[in-house]
Design a protein around this motif. Structure first.
Motif, mmCIF file in Angstrom:
data_model
loop_
_atom_site.group_PDB
_atom_site.id
_atom_site.type_symbol
_atom_site.label_atom_id
_atom_site.label_comp_id
_atom_site.label_asym_id
_atom_site.label_seq_id
_atom_site.Cartn_x
_atom_site.Cartn_y
_atom_site.Cartn_z
ATOM 1 N N CYS A 8 0.885 -1.161 0.000
ATOM 2 C CA CYS A 8 0.000 0.000 0.000
ATOM 3 C C CYS A 8 0.926 1.215 0.000
ATOM 4 N N LEU A 9 0.932 1.953 -1.089
ATOM 5 C CA LEU A 9 1.882 3.041 -1.275
ATOM 6 C C LEU A 9 1.219 4.409 -1.121
ATOM 7 N N ASP A 10 1.991 5.352 -0.596
ATOM 8 C CA ASP A 10 1.539 6.717 -0.365
ATOM 9 C C ASP A 10 1.900 7.562 -1.586
ATOM 10 N N LEU A 11 0.911 7.881 -2.421
ATOM 11 C CA LEU A 11 1.188 8.634 -3.639
ATOM 12 C C LEU A 11 1.703 10.037 -3.322
ATOM 13 N N GLY A 12 1.259 10.585 -2.193
ATOM 14 C CA GLY A 12 1.730 11.910 -1.790
ATOM 15 C C GLY A 12 3.230 11.951 -1.591
ATOM 16 N N SER A 13 3.812 10.820 -1.173
ATOM 17 C CA SER A 13 5.255 10.781 -0.957
ATOM 18 C C SER A 13 6.010 10.878 -2.283
ATOM 19 N N TYR A 14 5.334 10.526 -3.384
ATOM 20 C CA TYR A 14 5.946 10.689 -4.699
ATOM 21 C C TYR A 14 5.700 12.092 -5.241
ATOM 22 N N ILE A 15 4.454 12.556 -5.153
ATOM 23 C CA ILE A 15 4.111 13.860 -5.722
ATOM 24 C C ILE A 15 4.849 14.988 -4.998
ATOM 25 N N ASP A 16 4.885 14.922 -3.664
ATOM 26 C CA ASP A 16 5.448 16.015 -2.860
ATOM 27 C C ASP A 16 6.795 15.679 -2.226
ATOM 28 N N GLY A 17 7.299 14.466 -2.489
ATOM 29 C CA GLY A 17 8.514 14.030 -1.810
ATOM 30 C C GLY A 17 9.790 14.535 -2.450
ATOM 31 N N ASP A 18 10.916 14.260 -1.761
ATOM 32 C CA ASP A 18 12.221 14.597 -2.321
ATOM 33 C C ASP A 18 12.695 13.459 -3.223
ATOM 34 N N ASP A 19 13.887 13.596 -3.776
ATOM 35 C CA ASP A 19 14.389 12.609 -4.733
ATOM 36 C C ASP A 19 14.467 11.211 -4.118
ATOM 37 N N THR A 20 14.863 11.139 -2.860
ATOM 38 C CA THR A 20 14.982 9.834 -2.195
ATOM 39 C C THR A 20 13.617 9.173 -2.049
ATOM 40 N N GLN A 21 12.616 9.954 -1.649
ATOM 41 C CA GLN A 21 11.261 9.410 -1.487
ATOM 42 C C GLN A 21 10.677 8.978 -2.831
ATOM 43 N N ARG A 22 10.945 9.759 -3.855
ATOM 44 C CA ARG A 22 10.438 9.403 -5.180
ATOM 45 C C ARG A 22 11.081 8.122 -5.688
ATOM 46 N N LYS A 23 12.372 7.993 -5.476
ATOM 47 C CA LYS A 23 13.068 6.778 -5.911
ATOM 48 C C LYS A 23 12.538 5.560 -5.154
ATOM 49 N N LYS A 24 12.319 5.699 -3.864
ATOM 50 C CA LYS A 24 11.773 4.599 -3.057
ATOM 51 C C LYS A 24 10.394 4.203 -3.571
ATOM 52 N N PHE A 25 9.539 5.187 -3.863
ATOM 53 C CA PHE A 25 8.200 4.911 -4.380
ATOM 54 C C PHE A 25 8.296 4.158 -5.708
ATOM 55 N N SER A 26 9.158 4.630 -6.613
ATOM 56 C CA SER A 26 9.314 3.985 -7.924
ATOM 57 C C SER A 26 9.787 2.547 -7.781
ATOM 58 N N ASP A 27 10.746 2.327 -6.885
ATOM 59 C CA ASP A 27 11.265 0.972 -6.670
ATOM 60 C C ASP A 27 10.190 0.044 -6.121
ATOM 61 N N GLU A 28 9.413 0.539 -5.153
ATOM 62 C CA GLU A 28 8.343 -0.268 -4.564
ATOM 63 C C GLU A 28 7.261 -0.585 -5.601
ATOM 64 N N LEU A 29 6.917 0.420 -6.398
ATOM 65 C CA LEU A 29 5.899 0.237 -7.431
ATOM 66 C C LEU A 29 6.370 -0.791 -8.461
ATOM 67 N N GLY A 30 7.595 -0.641 -8.921
ATOM 68 C CA GLY A 30 8.131 -1.573 -9.910
ATOM 69 C C GLY A 30 8.228 -2.983 -9.385
ATOM 70 N N ARG A 31 8.666 -3.124 -8.132
ATOM 71 C CA ARG A 31 8.771 -4.459 -7.536
ATOM 72 C C ARG A 31 7.406 -5.142 -7.480
ATOM 73 N N ALA A 32 6.391 -4.377 -7.073
ATOM 74 C CA ALA A 32 5.042 -4.946 -6.988
ATOM 75 C C ALA A 32 4.513 -5.328 -8.362
ATOM 76 N N PHE A 33 4.764 -4.464 -9.352
ATOM 77 C CA PHE A 33 4.280 -4.757 -10.697
ATOM 78 C C PHE A 33 5.041 -5.919 -11.332
ATOM 79 N N ASN A 34 6.241 -6.201 -10.866
ATOM 80 C CA ASN A 34 6.965 -7.395 -11.282
ATOM 81 C C ASN A 34 6.382 -8.645 -10.642
ATOM 82 N N ASP A 35 5.877 -8.492 -9.431
ATOM 83 C CA ASP A 35 5.435 -9.641 -8.634
ATOM 84 C C ASP A 35 3.943 -9.912 -8.824
#
Length: 320
Positions: A8-35
């Motif tokens: 369960c991902l927090d979209l706000g952490s991507y929209i309003d987050g810093d580069d580290t938060q955005r990268k973490k969101f992208s990695d989590e999203l990609g991992r889930a979409f792989n699985d």
């Protein structure tokens, strides 16, 4: 047997987050979409008040008489705008039509983009003016969320962050309000009749906002059906066939279905509102070179999004 990874991902952490938060969101999203091929999203900016208003209007629209609804069913639109009556859509490969009726709202081009000529006008529901206003607002909000998600996906795929932007600006996306109507006589149904047969979505990604009852199930990579128990305020997001083709199966299109309720609940309705995020018809779905190697040879023939959509609409019975 591993448990599917369903974050369960927090979209706000991507929209309003810093580069580290955005990268973490992208990695989590990609991992889930792989699985598992899907995630649930919170903090997406769509209020509970608006969701409640949406579902009230969806119920009211399908509560109109058959004669009233049929006014908005236009055969030449292949179900892409307005109303589609029961018995019209069949899951690819199935023999029996789904137990549902639906209403579709498409893109409204607000700038001077010539692509406007490709899109039919939406059907305006005269009996419930608020329906048109609420569904338009939901369309715009989910489209905006979808664009952020595609930017995160682009980062995960090591593409330019804006890779999808030009393809989904004024894209051929669809908001679908679905009524899985009461099953009055279960014994009279064919054995294979279900609310929605097992299928994959056609588009890039799907955003499903709320649902009035359980029933959605997803086929896991271990070939087991997993019921989805998202909170009513969450958005469920899954990969569609177009993104699967583009990534040569790196990101997996999610097989899902809507099963019939327990017998004691069969005379009740279920409502659902997915947003199918489509690109413009001229987007090239040729698999990305970065997703092709010796271990993962190219699977799909080259075609555009428009060509693929046309092929699939014929397969599911909406287009002749």
């Amino acid at each position: 047997m591993s448990t599917p990874y369903i974050p369960c991902l927090d979209l706000g952490s991507y929209i309003d987050g810093d580069d580290t938060q955005r990268k973490k969101f992208s990695d989590e999203l990609g991992r889930a979409f792989n699985d598992s091929g899907f995630v649930t999203i919170t903090n997406h900016g769509v209020s509970q008040e608006l969701i409640d208003k949406l579902y009230k209007n969806i119920r009211d629209a399908f509560g109109l008489s058959p004669e009233q609804k049929k006014k908005y069913e236009k055969a030449d639109l292949a179900g892409q705008r307005g109303y589609t009556s029961p018995g019209k859509e069949t899951a690819k490969g199935a023999k029996t039509a789904d137990l549902k009726e639906f209403w579709q709202i498409g893109q409204e081009v607000m700038d001077k983009d010539p692509i406007k000529a490709q899109y039919p006008d939406n059907e305006y529901l005269e009996e419930i003016p608020e329906f048109n206003e609420v569904t338009r607002e939901i369309y715009q909000r989910l489209e905006a969320n979808g664009k952020h998600l595609l930017r995160a996906i682009a980062t995960y795929l090591n593409l330019r962050v804006d890779y999808f932007d030009q393809h989904v600006h004024n894209g051929n996306s669809i908001l679908r309000g679905i009524h899985y109507f009461p099953i009055e006589n279960p014994d009279a149904l064919p054995d294979d009749a279900v609310r929605a047969g097992a299928h994959e979505d056609i588009n890039l990604i799907t955003l499903l906002i709320g649902a009035s009852a359980d029933g959605l199930e997803v086929l896991t990579r271990s070939n087991e059906w997993l019921p989805i128990k998202a909170q009513h305020t969450d958005i469920v997001v899954n990969v569609g066939d177009m993104l699967q083709r583009l990534t040569n199966n790196k990101l997996k299109s999610t097989t899902h279905r809507v099963v019939n309720p327990p017998r004691e609940l069969m005379k009740t309705s279920r409502f659902s509102v997915p947003f199918f995020l489509h690109p413009r018809s001229d987007m090239d779905l040729t698999s990305l070179p970065s997703c092709i190697d010796q271990a993962h040879p190219k699977v799909y023939e080259d075609m555009t999004a428009g060509e693929y959509l046309d092929e699939r609409l014929r397969e599911i019975g909406l287009k002749k």
